[in-house]
Design a protein around this motif. Structure first.
Motif, PDB file in Angstrom:
ATOM      1  N   ARG A 140      -4.371  15.568   6.059  1.00 24.23           N
ATOM      2  CA  ARG A 140      -5.390  16.276   6.965  1.00 24.23           C
ATOM      3  C   ARG A 140      -6.229  17.306   6.452  1.00 24.23           C
ATOM      4  NH1 ARG A 140      -0.702  15.719  10.150  1.00 24.23           N
ATOM      5  NH2 ARG A 140      -0.223  18.124   9.763  1.00 24.23           N
ATOM      6  N   GLY A 141      -5.792  17.944   5.089  1.00 25.74           N
ATOM      7  CA  GLY A 141      -6.283  18.809   4.445  1.00 25.74           C
ATOM      8  C   GLY A 141      -5.832  20.315   5.032  1.00 25.74           C
ATOM      9  N   THR A 142      -4.756  20.269   5.681  1.00 20.54           N
ATOM     10  CA  THR A 142      -4.258  21.560   6.350  1.00 20.54           C
ATOM     11  C   THR A 142      -3.136  22.027   5.601  1.00 20.54           C
ATOM     12  OG1 THR A 142      -2.999  20.225   8.000  1.00 20.54           O
ATOM     13  CG2 THR A 142      -5.284  21.142   8.476  1.00 20.54           C
ATOM     14  N   GLU A 143      -2.806  21.454   4.359  1.00 20.55           N
ATOM     15  CA  GLU A 143      -1.719  21.908   3.504  1.00 20.55           C
ATOM     16  C   GLU A 143      -1.700  23.544   3.206  1.00 20.55           C
ATOM     17  OE1 GLU A 143      -4.157  21.048   0.389  1.00 20.55           O
ATOM     18  OE2 GLU A 143      -3.901  20.035   2.234  1.00 20.55           O
ATOM     19  N   ARG A 144      -0.324  23.991   3.326  1.00 17.54           N
ATOM     20  CA  ARG A 144      -0.226  25.452   2.523  1.00 17.54           C
ATOM     21  C   ARG A 144       0.486  25.457   1.352  1.00 17.54           C
ATOM     22  NH1 ARG A 144       1.838  28.640   7.622  1.00 17.54           N
ATOM     23  NH2 ARG A 144       2.469  26.524   8.645  1.00 17.54           N
ATOM     24  N   PRO A 145       0.448  26.459   0.516  1.00 16.24           N
ATOM     25  CA  PRO A 145       1.438  26.419  -0.666  1.00 16.24           C
ATOM     26  C   PRO A 145       2.646  26.073  -0.253  1.00 16.24           C
ATOM     27  CG  PRO A 145      -0.014  28.430  -0.621  1.00 16.24           C
ATOM     28  CD  PRO A 145      -0.212  27.526   0.697  1.00 16.24           C
ATOM     29  N   GLY A 146       3.034  25.308  -0.947  1.00 20.11           N
ATOM     30  CA  GLY A 146       4.606  24.926  -0.684  1.00 20.11           C
ATOM     31  C   GLY A 146       4.933  23.792   0.308  1.00 20.11           C
ATOM     32  N   SER A 147       3.780  23.084   0.875  1.00 24.30           N
ATOM     33  CA  SER A 147       3.980  21.998   1.677  1.00 24.30           C
ATOM     34  C   SER A 147       4.529  20.907   0.952  1.00 24.30           C
ATOM     35  CB  SER A 147       2.577  21.782   2.072  1.00 24.30           C
ATOM     36  OG  SER A 147       2.094  22.644   3.151  1.00 24.30           O
ATOM     37  N   ALA A 198       0.819  -1.234  -0.051  1.00 23.96           N
ATOM     38  CA  ALA A 198       0.019  -0.090  -0.100  1.00 23.96           C
ATOM     39  C   ALA A 198       0.758   1.434   0.146  1.00 23.96           C
ATOM     40  CB  ALA A 198      -0.842   0.021   1.266  1.00 23.96           C
ATOM     41  N   VAL A 199       0.282   2.449  -0.388  1.00 22.24           N
ATOM     42  CA  VAL A 199       0.761   3.793  -0.353  1.00 22.24           C
ATOM     43  C   VAL A 199      -0.152   4.623   0.210  1.00 22.24           C
ATOM     44  CG1 VAL A 199       1.948   5.655  -1.619  1.00 22.24           C
ATOM     45  CG2 VAL A 199       2.264   3.107  -2.471  1.00 22.24           C
ATOM     46  N   ALA A 200       0.331   5.328   1.177  1.00 26.87           N
ATOM     47  CA  ALA A 200      -0.738   6.129   1.859  1.00 26.87           C
ATOM     48  C   ALA A 200      -0.022   7.741   1.894  1.00 26.87           C
ATOM     49  CB  ALA A 200      -0.826   5.640   3.388  1.00 26.87           C
ATOM     50  N   LEU A 201      -0.934   8.300   1.822  1.00 29.39           N
ATOM     51  CA  LEU A 201      -0.741  10.071   1.925  1.00 29.39           C
ATOM     52  C   LEU A 201      -0.701  10.409   3.435  1.00 29.39           C
ATOM     53  CD1 LEU A 201      -0.311  12.697   0.625  1.00 29.39           C
ATOM     54  CD2 LEU A 201      -2.640  13.024   0.496  1.00 29.39           C
ATOM     55  N   GLY A 202       0.360  11.086   3.899  1.00 26.10           N
ATOM     56  CA  GLY A 202       0.307  11.385   5.377  1.00 26.10           C
ATOM     57  C   GLY A 202       0.470  12.951   5.424  1.00 26.10           C
ATOM     58  N   GLY A 203       0.628  13.541   6.644  1.00 29.21           N
ATOM     59  CA  GLY A 203       1.091  14.761   7.021  1.00 29.21           C
ATOM     60  C   GLY A 203       0.310  15.739   6.634  1.00 29.21           C
TER      61      GLY A 203
END
Length: 59
Positions: A41-48, A32-37
């Protein structure tokens, strides 16, 4: 806060990351491959950055 549709460069990057995750699942042993961080969470900012977890089980 802008939506992902408002950021064409982000949408392109998301496509590339999605394609990379799909290719990783083709590697023998990858389960499996999972997205984290912040992006998961949907709290990224530009450049995250992108945090991908790869779940691997050796043969």
């Amino acid at each position: 806060m802008s939506t992902r549709a408002d950021r064409p460069a982000e949408a392109s990057t998301e496509h590339v990351i999605g394609a990379m995750a799909a290719r990783l699942t083709e590697v023998r042993g990858v389960r499996a491959v999972a997205l984290g961080g912040s992006r998961a969470r949907g709290t990224e900012r530009p450049g995250s950055d992108w945090d991908l977890g790869v779940y691997y089980r050796g043969a």
